[in-house]
Design an enzyme around this catalytic site. Structure first.
Site, mmCIF file in Angstrom:
data_model
loop_
_atom_site.group_PDB
_atom_site.id
_atom_site.type_symbol
_atom_site.label_atom_id
_atom_site.label_comp_id
_atom_site.label_asym_id
_atom_site.label_seq_id
_atom_site.Cartn_x
_atom_site.Cartn_y
_atom_site.Cartn_z
ATOM 1 N N ASP A 15 0.831 -1.205 0.000
ATOM 2 C CA ASP A 15 0.000 0.000 0.000
ATOM 3 C C ASP A 15 0.870 1.262 0.000
ATOM 4 O OD1 ASP A 15 -2.327 1.434 -0.010
ATOM 5 O OD2 ASP A 15 -2.863 1.034 2.076
ATOM 6 N N GLY A 16 0.320 2.327 -0.574
ATOM 7 C CA GLY A 16 0.977 3.640 -0.490
ATOM 8 C C GLY A 16 1.585 4.145 -1.788
ATOM 9 N N ASN A 17 1.321 3.481 -2.902
ATOM 10 C CA ASN A 17 1.884 3.947 -4.180
ATOM 11 C C ASN A 17 1.411 5.360 -4.531
ATOM 12 O OD1 ASN A 17 2.957 1.412 -4.465
ATOM 13 N ND2 ASN A 17 1.496 0.719 -6.014
ATOM 14 N N GLY A 18 0.113 5.602 -4.315
ATOM 15 C CA GLY A 18 -0.463 6.906 -4.671
ATOM 16 C C GLY A 18 0.165 8.020 -3.859
ATOM 17 N N TRP A 20 3.025 7.972 -2.350
ATOM 18 C CA TRP A 20 4.451 8.075 -2.712
ATOM 19 C C TRP A 20 4.599 9.034 -3.904
ATOM 20 C CZ3 TRP A 20 7.615 7.229 -6.893
ATOM 21 C CH2 TRP A 20 8.980 7.049 -6.635
ATOM 22 N N HIS A 32 2.413 3.666 -9.047
ATOM 23 C CA HIS A 32 2.145 2.252 -9.346
ATOM 24 C C HIS A 32 3.287 1.635 -10.152
ATOM 25 C CE1 HIS A 32 -1.694 2.568 -7.533
ATOM 26 N NE2 HIS A 32 -2.263 3.272 -8.491
ATOM 27 N N SER A 60 -7.342 -5.455 -5.348
ATOM 28 C CA SER A 60 -8.459 -6.064 -4.619
ATOM 29 C C SER A 60 -9.747 -5.979 -5.434
ATOM 30 C CB SER A 60 -8.660 -5.352 -3.274
ATOM 31 O OG SER A 60 -9.162 -4.045 -3.483
ATOM 32 N N ARG A 66 -12.122 2.101 -8.354
ATOM 33 C CA ARG A 66 -11.315 3.312 -8.577
ATOM 34 C C ARG A 66 -11.656 3.902 -9.952
ATOM 35 N NH1 ARG A 66 -5.428 2.671 -5.733
ATOM 36 N NH2 ARG A 66 -6.225 1.859 -3.770
ATOM 37 N N LEU A 126 10.999 -20.496 -4.867
ATOM 38 C CA LEU A 126 10.026 -19.614 -4.203
ATOM 39 C C LEU A 126 8.700 -19.709 -4.952
ATOM 40 C CD1 LEU A 126 9.518 -16.992 -2.287
ATOM 41 C CD2 LEU A 126 9.988 -15.694 -4.350
ATOM 42 N N ARG A 189 -5.173 -2.035 8.700
ATOM 43 C CA ARG A 189 -6.370 -2.840 8.487
ATOM 44 C C ARG A 189 -6.053 -3.953 7.493
ATOM 45 N NH1 ARG A 189 -7.650 2.387 6.349
ATOM 46 N NH2 ARG A 189 -7.405 2.363 4.086
ATOM 47 N N GLU A 202 1.524 -13.494 12.322
ATOM 48 C CA GLU A 202 2.067 -12.342 13.047
ATOM 49 C C GLU A 202 1.947 -11.108 12.150
ATOM 50 O OE1 GLU A 202 3.442 -12.303 16.186
ATOM 51 O OE2 GLU A 202 3.026 -14.446 16.460
HETATM 52 C C1 IPE Z 1 -5.446 -2.725 -0.347
HETATM 53 O O1 IPE Z 1 -5.060 -1.401 -0.538
HETATM 54 C C2 IPE Z 1 -5.350 -3.463 -1.628
HETATM 55 C C3 IPE Z 1 -4.022 -3.548 -2.226
HETATM 56 C C4 IPE Z 1 -2.901 -3.172 -1.703
HETATM 57 C C5 IPE Z 1 -3.986 -4.149 -3.528
HETATM 58 P P1 IPE Z 1 -6.123 -0.221 -0.655
HETATM 59 O O2 IPE Z 1 -5.345 1.038 -0.642
HETATM 60 O O3 IPE Z 1 -7.026 -0.458 -1.790
HETATM 61 O O4 IPE Z 1 -6.884 -0.426 0.718
HETATM 62 P P2 IPE Z 1 -8.198 0.196 1.308
HETATM 63 O O5 IPE Z 1 -9.288 -0.280 0.415
HETATM 64 O O6 IPE Z 1 -8.004 1.656 1.284
HETATM 65 O O7 IPE Z 1 -8.308 -0.361 2.681
HETATM 66 C C1 IPE Z 2 -1.463 0.377 -3.432
HETATM 67 O O1 IPE Z 2 -1.302 1.745 -3.450
HETATM 68 C C2 IPE Z 2 -1.678 -0.200 -4.808
HETATM 69 C C3 IPE Z 2 -3.064 -0.617 -5.094
HETATM 70 C C4 IPE Z 2 -4.048 -0.665 -4.232
HETATM 71 C C5 IPE Z 2 -3.351 -1.043 -6.449
HETATM 72 P P1 IPE Z 2 -2.525 2.745 -3.418
HETATM 73 O O2 IPE Z 2 -2.954 3.016 -4.815
HETATM 74 O O3 IPE Z 2 -3.585 2.247 -2.524
HETATM 75 O O4 IPE Z 2 -1.850 4.046 -2.816
HETATM 76 P P2 IPE Z 2 -2.415 5.010 -1.682
HETATM 77 O O5 IPE Z 2 -2.873 4.143 -0.567
HETATM 78 O O6 IPE Z 2 -3.540 5.754 -2.300
HETATM 79 O O7 IPE Z 2 -1.257 5.875 -1.334
HETATM 80 MG MG MG Z 3 -4.050 2.483 -0.550
#
Ligand code: IPE
Ligand code: IPE
Ligand code: MG
Length: 235
Positions: A15-18, A20, A32, A60, A66, A126, A189, A202
């Protein structure tokens, strides 16, 4: 690593690409792209750390909601990953698997996924399991429906609905439960990820955004996992 490694399966919510990208004044899709590059790096690091299974949450079922532009960009990246990674996967002796509702993906993407799975099926270092269009509640419901059908048709008795029988109907049927779950970007979460499989996993949460998550942090997490006392869930 000083302690012996007892971790064989790491699951990650990448999570967190956006965020970043936003921090750099760039579009989310740039994040991404960097995130996808990090998948390749972290897969190598896992192999080097002796991890046998890596399960990555890439997209997901909820992510379909989106914007069309963002979904299209993610599908484009996935397409590129599937085209490019066969060589890397074969060179690294990685077996690839996909879990999720594949029928939601385009036929050409589905074909490429099948091809990668077939080509890499005999690799042994792996297992890289990529969750695409994946939702755990949907997975659990689908398993329940399959079991109900077996019972309704007389192929299975109610008393045979054991944990093992249920696990066998999940996408992850032949993969051990994760020892470690890592979620990057500070969110704490589960977001519909592996709800059944994480029963005794864990949990580790880090503020690092996915494109910045690196081998050093991974090794720290594995090391602290090895120091934790676990009563259940040992594979
Ligand atoms: C969870 O990330 C799904 C993936 C990392 C692929 P999201 O950024 O979509 O999570 P929510 O929906 O905000 O909890
Ligand atoms: C996770 O990064 C990648 C995917 C869910 C596809 P996000 O796109 O959720 O990035 P944030 O959470 O908005 O920073
Ligand atoms: Mg996210």
């Amino acid at each position: 690593m000083t302690t012996e490694n007892s971790c064989q399966h790491v699951a990650i919510i990448m999570d967190g690409n956006g965020r970043w990208a936003k921090k750099r004044g760039m579009p989310r899709t740039y994040g991404h792209k960097k995130g996808a590059e990090n998948v390749v790096k972290i897969t190598r690091s896992m192999k080097e750390s002796g991890i046998k299974f890596l399960t990555l949450y890439a997209f997901s079922t909820e992510n379909w909601q989106r914007s069309k532009d963002e979904v299209d960009a993610l599908m484009q990246l996935l397409n590129e990953y599937l085209d490019k990674e066969l060589k890397e996967i074969m060179e690294n002796n990685v077996r690839i698997r996909f879990i999720g509702e594949r029928y939601m993906l385009s036929p050409s993407i589905q074909e490429k996924m099948l091809h990668l799975e077939k080509e890499s099926a005999e690799n042994t270092d792996l297992t890289l399991c990529i969750a695409l269009s994946y939702g755990s509640r949907q997975e659990i419901l689908a398993a329940t429906q399959k079991i109900a059908q077996k019972v309704a048709s007389g192929k299975m008795d109610v008393s045979q609905i054991t944990q093992e029988a249920f696990s066998n109907e999940l996408y992850t049927r032949d993969i051990p439960d994760p020892d470690i779950l890592i979620r990057t970007s500070g969110e704490q979460r589960i977001s519909n990820y592996l709800l059944w499989q994480l029963a005794y996993t864990e949990l580790f949460f880090t503020d690092t955004l996915w494109p910045d998550f690196d081998k050093n942090e991974l090794c720290d997490i594995i090391q602290s996992f090895n120091k934790r006392e676990r009563r259940y869930g040992k594979n």
